[in-house]
Design a protein around this motif. Structure first.
Motif: not given
Length: 495
Positions: A437-438, A471-473, A475, A480, A482-485
């Motif tokens: 993730d970020d 990419t897994i957003p 919500q 939003k 967060k995003d996972y990658y």
């Protein structure tokens, strides 16, 4: 109600999932903490998988915890014990600190339960020595066993033992105990409980002791940090509850007054001693390193039953009731605690409040959401890979819990329990999925950017064939979180 709402609906906090995973790998002990909570999670996991089973041990510990307060209040206040216990119960439940650590399935709920039992039984023994020169051995040995169990939960349990020994030194009537063989028998009983920790550390190069030693001296320089100590005090007071802090100070002052005697000659020195020893030693740690507010949770254990001194005005000797006073302080503490408790429930069960302010802030809170969605995507790719990895222990634990897969590993520069497990598995040359993730991105395109999986194996890096596959957003209510990658590739070592 807030406790029940959290217990039944919140996805496991990252550390709750981490300790649940320990329970799937039963061992003598673990890198970050002693083993008792992991053992309990391992046993309870046979009852099923879900938030209720995960947090069911907290129901057991909470019952023991407040039952012990019931015993203490009746011991201290006699016929007014019921009123005293109700006040202690209300103040404990309404403190944000106790809401958190009696609700979360961490080590702390067991730590404070066994520490309270131990301290209370030590008081009963010391009172006997004070009054008749002997004391009941069952309280001494029972207190030692409870202290040993507390030590199997967290190392800060040693503060209770140090307090008991300090009271024996400071009170002339108790110094005879240093010539009493029972004292050394009690020390032996408490020490015996450390055997699992010693066995694990001997098998694993004393990793736990190295971790805590370096953690206590990680300031990066020789300068003292009084500002960090002040921050430690302020955060501890805020999370305990400012109204309750003021009431505790007033109650402790009243306990020292001859006008409001307790039915125990040694309870006051034990209560104040535990507060000063815990707060003092952790403040000393804070001068050189980092001391976190919740490490000091033992400091208030024996102070809470003194709170009724502030709220109760004794009636006549012919009545069994007290007149309640200062109700405004009690109600204010309840209102503040209730508001904070429901805000925490909303933040971790319904919607992370920080998401309304932008993409940053409270990364731990954001990690409570989206894991069933993440698990569904990971499951679609997992059959074509040998390993499931993430870039941090938090995400690895949450993913393992969501998938009910105890083989998930974390790769990061931080050494943790996953490094111990990775050391016994074949990693090199294996195809892997990596979830990032970020907060903890997956960047390892050059040797200097290698991600350490195992301290003995050395850093790992990406082979040229690695690619991002999803990419897994996440919500919540259209906002939003967060995003996972998700990355796919093969693991190799840095040359």
């Amino acid at each position: 109600m807030a406790h029940i709402a959290y217990w039944l609906t919140a996805f496991p906090n990252p550390d709750e999932a981490y300790y649940w995973l320990w329970g799937q790998h039963l061992d003598w002990s673990y890198y970050d903490h002693p083993p008792f909570h992991a053992w309990v999670q391992g046993v309870f996991s046979h009852l099923g998988h879900g938030a209720f089973v995960l947090r069911l041990p907290t129901l057991v510990s909470n019952s023991l915890f407040f039952w012990t307060y019931y015993q203490i209040c009746h011991y201290l206040y006699g016929k007014f014990g019921r009123d005293a216990w109700l006040i202690t119960l209300v103040c404990g439940w309404s403190s944000p600190l106790y809401f958190l650590f009696l609700t979360l399935a961490w080590h702390d709920h067991w730590l404070i339960t066994f520490s309270l039992i131990s301290a209370y039984w030590f008081v009963r023994f010391l009172d006997g020595v004070w009054l008749n020169g002997r004391g009941q051995t069952r309280f001494l040995y029972g207190g030692a066993a409870a202290l040993g169990l507390a030590g199997l939960c967290k190392y800060t349990a040693v503060f209770v033992g140090l307090t008991g020994l300090g009271v024996m030194v400071s009170q002339p009537k108790l110094r005879r105990l240093w010539r009493d063989g029972r004292l050394y028998g009690a020390v032996a009983i408490a020490t015996l409980f450390t055997l699992p920790i010693l066995i694990w550390n001997q098998q694993n190069h004393w990793l736990s002791f190295q971790y805590y030693l370096t953690r206590s001296v990680d300031s990066g320089g020789p300068n003292l940090r009084p500002d960090a100590v002040l921050f430690f005090w302020l955060t501890a007071a805020l999370i305990l509850s400012p109204p309750l802090v003021w009431v505790l100070v007033r109650s402790a002052t009243m306990a020292c007054s001859a006008a409001r005697p307790l039915n125990s000659p040694t309870y006051r020195p034990m209560a104040l001693g535990l507060c000063f020893i815990s707060t003092g030693l952790l403040s000393l740690v804070g001068l050189f390193s980092t001391a976190l507010y919740y490490w000091n949770i033992l400091a208030y254990l024996l102070l809470l039953p003194l709170v009724p001194l502030f709220f109760l005005s004794p009636g006549s000797d012919t009545t069994d009731t007290c007149r309640w006073q200062h109700r405004g302080w009690l109600q204010g503490s309840q209102i503040l605690g209730t508001v904070v408790a429901w805000l925490l429930v909303v933040n971790y069960c319904l919607f992370p409040v920080s998401a309304l302010l932008g993409p940053d802030g409270d990364p731990d809170g954001r990690m409570s959401f989206g894991w069933h969605q993440v698990a569904t995507v990971v499951q679609a790719y997992a059959p074509r890979h040998d390993l499931l990895l993430t870039t941090d222990y938090r995400s690895a634990s949450a993913l393992a819990y969501a998938l009910q897969d105890s083989t998930v590993l974390a790769i990061s520069h931080r050494i943790d329990q996953f490094d111990v497990w990775a050391g016994s598995r074949q990693l090199l040359g294996q195809s892997a999925l990596v979830l990032a993730d970020d907060w903890h991105p997956f960047v390892a395109t050059a040797p200097q950017d290698g991600l350490q999986v195992d301290a003995q194996a050395g850093p790992l890096k990406l082979q040229p064939g690695w690619q991002q596959v999803a990419t897994i957003p996440v919500q919540r209510f259209g906002v939003k979180i967060k995003d996972y990658y998700l990355y796919s590739g093969v693991v190799e070592t840095v040359d």
